[in-house]
Design a protein around this motif. Structure first.
Motif, PDB file in Angstrom:
ATOM      1  N   MET A 157       0.828  -1.195   0.000  1.00  0.00           N
ATOM      2  CA  MET A 157       0.000   0.000   0.000  1.00  0.00           C
ATOM      3  C   MET A 157       0.863   1.246   0.000  1.00  0.00           C
ATOM      4  N   LYS A 158       0.234   2.330  -0.461  1.00  0.00           N
ATOM      5  CA  LYS A 158       0.963   3.601  -0.441  1.00  0.00           C
ATOM      6  C   LYS A 158       0.843   4.206   0.960  1.00  0.00           C
ATOM      7  N   LEU A 159       1.928   4.792   1.422  1.00  0.00           N
ATOM      8  CA  LEU A 159       1.929   5.479   2.710  1.00  0.00           C
ATOM      9  C   LEU A 159       2.497   6.880   2.501  1.00  0.00           C
ATOM     10  N   VAL A 160       2.140   7.788   3.354  1.00  0.00           N
ATOM     11  CA  VAL A 160       2.590   9.168   3.195  1.00  0.00           C
ATOM     12  C   VAL A 160       3.156   9.687   4.515  1.00  0.00           C
ATOM     13  N   ALA A 161       4.365  10.247   4.440  1.00  0.00           N
ATOM     14  CA  ALA A 161       4.919  10.940   5.615  1.00  0.00           C
ATOM     15  C   ALA A 161       4.794  12.433   5.331  1.00  0.00           C
ATOM     16  N   THR A 213      11.681  20.352   4.381  1.00  0.00           N
ATOM     17  CA  THR A 213      12.343  19.238   5.074  1.00  0.00           C
ATOM     18  C   THR A 213      12.162  17.907   4.329  1.00  0.00           C
ATOM     19  N   GLU A 214      11.576  17.966   3.128  1.00  0.00           N
ATOM     20  CA  GLU A 214      11.282  16.724   2.399  1.00  0.00           C
ATOM     21  C   GLU A 214      12.552  15.872   2.200  1.00  0.00           C
ATOM     22  N   GLY A 215      13.685  16.564   1.910  1.00  0.00           N
ATOM     23  CA  GLY A 215      14.941  15.837   1.664  1.00  0.00           C
ATOM     24  C   GLY A 215      15.369  15.059   2.902  1.00  0.00           C
ATOM     25  N   ALA A 216      15.182  15.672   4.062  1.00  0.00           N
ATOM     26  CA  ALA A 216      15.561  15.006   5.312  1.00  0.00           C
ATOM     27  C   ALA A 216      14.670  13.790   5.546  1.00  0.00           C
ATOM     28  N   VAL A 217      13.369  13.949   5.287  1.00  0.00           N
ATOM     29  CA  VAL A 217      12.422  12.850   5.518  1.00  0.00           C
ATOM     30  C   VAL A 217      12.726  11.694   4.561  1.00  0.00           C
ATOM     31  N   ARG A 218      12.983  12.058   3.330  1.00  0.00           N
ATOM     32  CA  ARG A 218      13.286  11.050   2.321  1.00  0.00           C
ATOM     33  C   ARG A 218      14.531  10.230   2.695  1.00  0.00           C
ATOM     34  N   GLY A 219      15.585  10.957   3.099  1.00  0.00           N
ATOM     35  CA  GLY A 219      16.833  10.280   3.483  1.00  0.00           C
ATOM     36  C   GLY A 219      16.586   9.345   4.661  1.00  0.00           C
ATOM     37  N   GLU A 220      15.796   9.818   5.593  1.00  0.00           N
ATOM     38  CA  GLU A 220      15.527   9.028   6.794  1.00  0.00           C
ATOM     39  C   GLU A 220      14.709   7.773   6.454  1.00  0.00           C
ATOM     40  N   LEU A 221      13.677   7.956   5.617  1.00  0.00           N
ATOM     41  CA  LEU A 221      12.847   6.801   5.249  1.00  0.00           C
ATOM     42  C   LEU A 221      13.673   5.790   4.452  1.00  0.00           C
ATOM     43  N   ALA A 222      14.579   6.296   3.597  1.00  0.00           N
ATOM     44  CA  ALA A 222      15.446   5.383   2.830  1.00  0.00           C
ATOM     45  C   ALA A 222      16.319   4.586   3.792  1.00  0.00           C
ATOM     46  N   SER A 223      16.856   5.262   4.815  1.00  0.00           N
ATOM     47  CA  SER A 223      17.721   4.533   5.748  1.00  0.00           C
ATOM     48  C   SER A 223      16.922   3.556   6.613  1.00  0.00           C
ATOM     49  N   LEU A 224      15.608   3.752   6.693  1.00  0.00           N
ATOM     50  CA  LEU A 224      14.760   2.779   7.408  1.00  0.00           C
ATOM     51  C   LEU A 224      14.356   1.623   6.493  1.00  0.00           C
ATOM     52  N   GLY A 225      14.831   1.680   5.243  1.00  0.00           N
ATOM     53  CA  GLY A 225      14.541   0.582   4.308  1.00  0.00           C
ATOM     54  C   GLY A 225      13.224   0.746   3.561  1.00  0.00           C
ATOM     55  N   MET A 226      12.617   1.941   3.620  1.00  0.00           N
ATOM     56  CA  MET A 226      11.353   2.148   2.908  1.00  0.00           C
ATOM     57  C   MET A 226      11.608   2.225   1.406  1.00  0.00           C
ATOM     58  N   LYS A 227      10.607   1.756   0.644  1.00  0.00           N
ATOM     59  CA  LYS A 227      10.799   1.640  -0.810  1.00  0.00           C
ATOM     60  C   LYS A 227       9.905   2.616  -1.579  1.00  0.00           C
ATOM     61  N   HIS A 228      10.306   2.837  -2.842  1.00  0.00           N
ATOM     62  CA  HIS A 228       9.524   3.667  -3.784  1.00  0.00           C
ATOM     63  C   HIS A 228       9.229   5.054  -3.216  1.00  0.00           C
TER      64      HIS A 228
END
Ligand SMILES: C[S@@+](CC[C@H](N)C(=O)[O-])C[C@H]1O[C@@H](n2cnc3c(N)ncnc32)[C@H](O)[C@@H]1O
Length: 375
Positions: free
Chosen positions: A1-5, A11-26
């Motif tokens: 499913m799609k999820l939204v932070a 701050t989108e760049g910071a959130v993106r980097g953080e979600l990537a490091s948590l292993g989140m995809k797409h």
């Protein structure tokens, strides 16, 4: 499913980097939000670990919304019995606009009507509305003629970590402080100083991150009150929290110092540090910011100085204050300086060439995050 932070603009760049490091995809960023894909557990993990996001949402439906009737019909396409029963309370928060739908209060009411009518038809009863402390929080966002209807996993916004216990003047939101640290790439294993620490938000966030303490460990989230939580997700959630507890380092790997000239501010910082479980990691000092001295090597001064109103307000005085700060910062050879500036006078008087400047929004206020290196 799609999820939204969702997050503060900039701050989108910071959130993106953080979600990537948590292993989140797409991962995909848009203004004030980053989308990712995964199971509901991925959203729960984001709630537990994200330091920078404001909320985590699970979209349920997206539909064209030219008018109130389309909104009501769109809401009724969702099978609400999956998320609510007659005993759960709900609230609806609306944002954005569409042609003919300019009042968020009216939009929220229409959404609530659609949900309540669906449930009455399906279950023969209706859930109550509780705007202050609902079991299930539903979010509707209108943009470009489209409605996006979501469940809010967070409940209270994620900047409410559970440790802030004193109201002080102009504190940074925890999520914005964490975004500053992430965007500024502040290292956990180098000295850290906030010489205008106020309630200590930056130092506490630095300590939490340096000790790998999940920011959501000390609070409860909206999804924990969903009817399906106990049967489906509780054991995964318990496991996630157990793992998070196991990941905590016993102490911060480098000194974290925070100072302020105001005793009340320091007291608030002390209580916040204690409540966050990082009191021993932060050295608090009562000090004039223009007299601070370096300690250790290659650290970061990270701070948000006052923008004017509380130190006299006259541009000349402010320029002098900023020049005094800059003189102190220039003693920190080999350190980085990361300031959140709401006043161009600060940037003009820093006396250091910015490595970069990044625009952010501190609530409605447009501010600059500036990073410099002291030669
Ligand atoms: C904008 S607030 C910082 C808020 C802080 N980041 C927080 O999250 O609570 C600025 C702080 O600078 C402090 N301050 C102002 N002038 C100062 C000075 N000359 N020396 C030390 N602290 C000063 C104020 O007492 C105030 O706590």
């Amino acid at each position: 499913m799609k999820l939204v932070a969702t997050c503060a603009r900039g701050t989108e760049g910071a959130v993106r980097g953080e979600l990537a490091s948590l292993g989140m995809k797409h991962l995909r960023g848009s203004r004030g939000a980053v989308t990712f894909e995964g199971r509901m557990e991925a959203g729960m993990r984001a709630c537990l670990w994200s330091r920078t996001a404001m909320r985590v949402l699970a979209p349920l439906a997206s539909f064209p919304c030219p008018d109130a009737a389309a909104l009501y019909d769109g809401v009724r396409t969702v099978d609400w019995t999956e998320w609510l029963n007659v005993k759960t309370t709900l609230s609806v928060a609306a944002s954005g606009t569409a042609p003919g739908l300019h009042h968020t209060g009216f939009v929220a009411l229409k959404v609530k009507d659609g949900i309540v009518d669906s449930l009455r038809d399906a279950l023969g009863g209706r859930p109550d509305v509780d705007t202050r402390d609902p079991d299930v929080r539903i979010v509707l966002h209108l943009s470009r003629g489209q409605a996006e209807l979501s469940l809010d996993l967070s409940g209270a916004p994620l900047y409410r970590r559970g440790w802030r216990n004193t109201v002080t003047e102009a504190p940074l939101k925890e999520t914005l402080a964490a975004s500053m640290l992430a965007l500024g790439e502040v290292a956990a294993d180098r000295p850290f100083l906030d010489p205008l620490c106020g309630s200590g938000t930056l130092a506490v966030e630095q300590a939490l991150s340096a000790r790998r303490i999940a920011p959501g460990l000390g609070r409860v989230f909206g999804f924990q009150r969903w009817p399906r939580y106990r049967g489906e997700w509780q054991s995964s959630w318990d496991r996630m929290k157990e793992e998070a507890r196991g990941a905590i380092l016993p102490r911060a790997p480098a000194p974290i110092r925070a100072s302020d000239r105001d005793e009340e501010a320091l007291d608030a910082a002390r209580r916040n540090g204690r409540a966050a479980g990082v009191e021993a990691d932060i050295e608090l000092l009562l000090a004039e910011a223009r007299t601070v001295e370096p300690f250790g090597e290659g650290g970061t001064i990270c701070t948000n100085p006052p923008y004017g109103e509380r130190i006299g307000g006259q541009p000349l005085q402010l320029a002098g204050f900023y020049r005094g700060l800059a003189e102190a910062f220039q003693r920190f050879h080999g350190w980085s300086v990361l300031v959140l500036s709401g006043n161009p006078l600060l940037e003009r008087n820093l006396g250091l060439r910015p490595e970069w400047t990044h625009r952010l929004w501190n609530g409605p206020l447009e501010v600059n995050l500036v990073r410099c290196r002291v030669p």
